[in-house]
Design a protein around this motif. Structure first.
Motif, short mmCIF file in Angstrom:
data_model
loop_
_atom_site.label_atom_id
_atom_site.label_comp_id
_atom_site.label_asym_id
_atom_site.label_seq_id
_atom_site.Cartn_x
_atom_site.Cartn_y
_atom_site.Cartn_z
N LYS A 42 9.34 -19.47 9.56
CA LYS A 42 8.84 -20.03 10.83
C LYS A 42 7.63 -19.25 11.35
O LYS A 42 6.77 -19.81 12.00
N LEU A 43 7.59 -17.96 11.07
CA LEU A 43 6.50 -17.12 11.58
C LEU A 43 5.27 -17.09 10.67
O LEU A 43 4.20 -16.63 11.09
N GLN A 44 5.42 -17.58 9.44
CA GLN A 44 4.29 -17.53 8.49
C GLN A 44 3.08 -18.25 9.06
O GLN A 44 3.19 -19.33 9.62
N TRP A 45 1.93 -17.61 8.95
CA TRP A 45 0.62 -18.08 9.39
C TRP A 45 0.43 -18.06 10.90
O TRP A 45 -0.62 -18.44 11.39
N THR A 46 1.45 -17.59 11.66
CA THR A 46 1.29 -17.51 13.11
C THR A 46 1.45 -16.10 13.64
O THR A 46 0.86 -15.76 14.67
N SER A 47 2.27 -15.28 12.98
CA SER A 47 2.57 -13.94 13.49
C SER A 47 2.67 -12.93 12.36
O SER A 47 2.79 -13.31 11.19
N ARG A 48 2.63 -11.67 12.75
CA ARG A 48 2.81 -10.57 11.80
C ARG A 48 4.10 -9.85 12.17
O ARG A 48 4.12 -9.02 13.07
N PRO A 49 5.18 -10.15 11.48
CA PRO A 49 6.45 -9.49 11.79
C PRO A 49 6.46 -8.02 11.37
O PRO A 49 6.01 -7.66 10.29
N VAL A 50 6.99 -7.19 12.25
CA VAL A 50 7.37 -5.83 11.92
C VAL A 50 8.89 -5.85 11.95
O VAL A 50 9.50 -6.14 12.98
N VAL A 51 9.49 -5.60 10.80
CA VAL A 51 10.94 -5.68 10.66
C VAL A 51 11.49 -4.26 10.65
O VAL A 51 11.10 -3.44 9.82
N VAL A 52 12.39 -3.98 11.60
CA VAL A 52 13.03 -2.67 11.71
C VAL A 52 14.49 -2.86 11.33
O VAL A 52 15.26 -3.48 12.07
N LEU A 53 14.86 -2.37 10.16
CA LEU A 53 16.22 -2.54 9.66
C LEU A 53 17.03 -1.27 9.85
O LEU A 53 16.49 -0.17 9.78
#
Length: 138
Positions: A42-53
């Motif tokens: 859903k976020l592809q091409w709209t946002s840059r996710p930073v994933v904190v696991l």
């Protein structure tokens, strides 16, 4: 500026979150949500996710560090994702425990680290990306 407005619109249209699920700096809010199975698509091409696991003090320290750079991260269309049901594919990549990943708008992993990441490193990496350079020129 147009991109910042689009990001604000995206964040405003996101599902309602509790105060613990947002990072605020002035009028800007950096969304923080658990990753779901379809989130990255859903976020592809709209946002840059930073994933904190992970869980515990390292996660809180990383979120606190990111909070210090909320305006710069929002300007770069960053959303923060945390451990959730959609983390399985990323877990296959980074293993168990603490990890931070930067995912580009194209869906590719641009940074994968198992120690705390300085937000300045994330910002610098984003700013070096050709897509971000084009956005900055607009």
């Amino acid at each position: 500026m147009r991109q910042a407005c689009l990001t604000a619109l995206f964040l405003a249209s996101a599902p309602a979150m509790s105060p613990a699920d947002t990072m605020r700096s002035g009028a800007m809010t950096l969304s923080v949500t658990p990753i779901q199975p379809d989130t990255l698509t859903k976020l592809q091409w709209t946002s840059r996710p930073v994933v904190v696991l992970g869980e515990g003090p390292e996660v809180e320290a990383q979120l606190d560090a990111l909070r210090t750079e909320t305006p710069a991260l929002v300007e770069r269309q960053v959303v923060v994702l945390t451990e959730g049901p959609g983390a399985a594919d990323l877990r296959d990549r980074v293993g168990t425990g603490f990890a931070v990943l930067l995912i580009g708008k194209d869906g590719g992993v641009k940074l994968s680290q198992t120690t705390l990441v300085d937000p300045a490193q994330i910002i610098s990496l984003i700013d070096s990306m050709p897509m971000r350079q084009r956005e900055a020129d607009d």
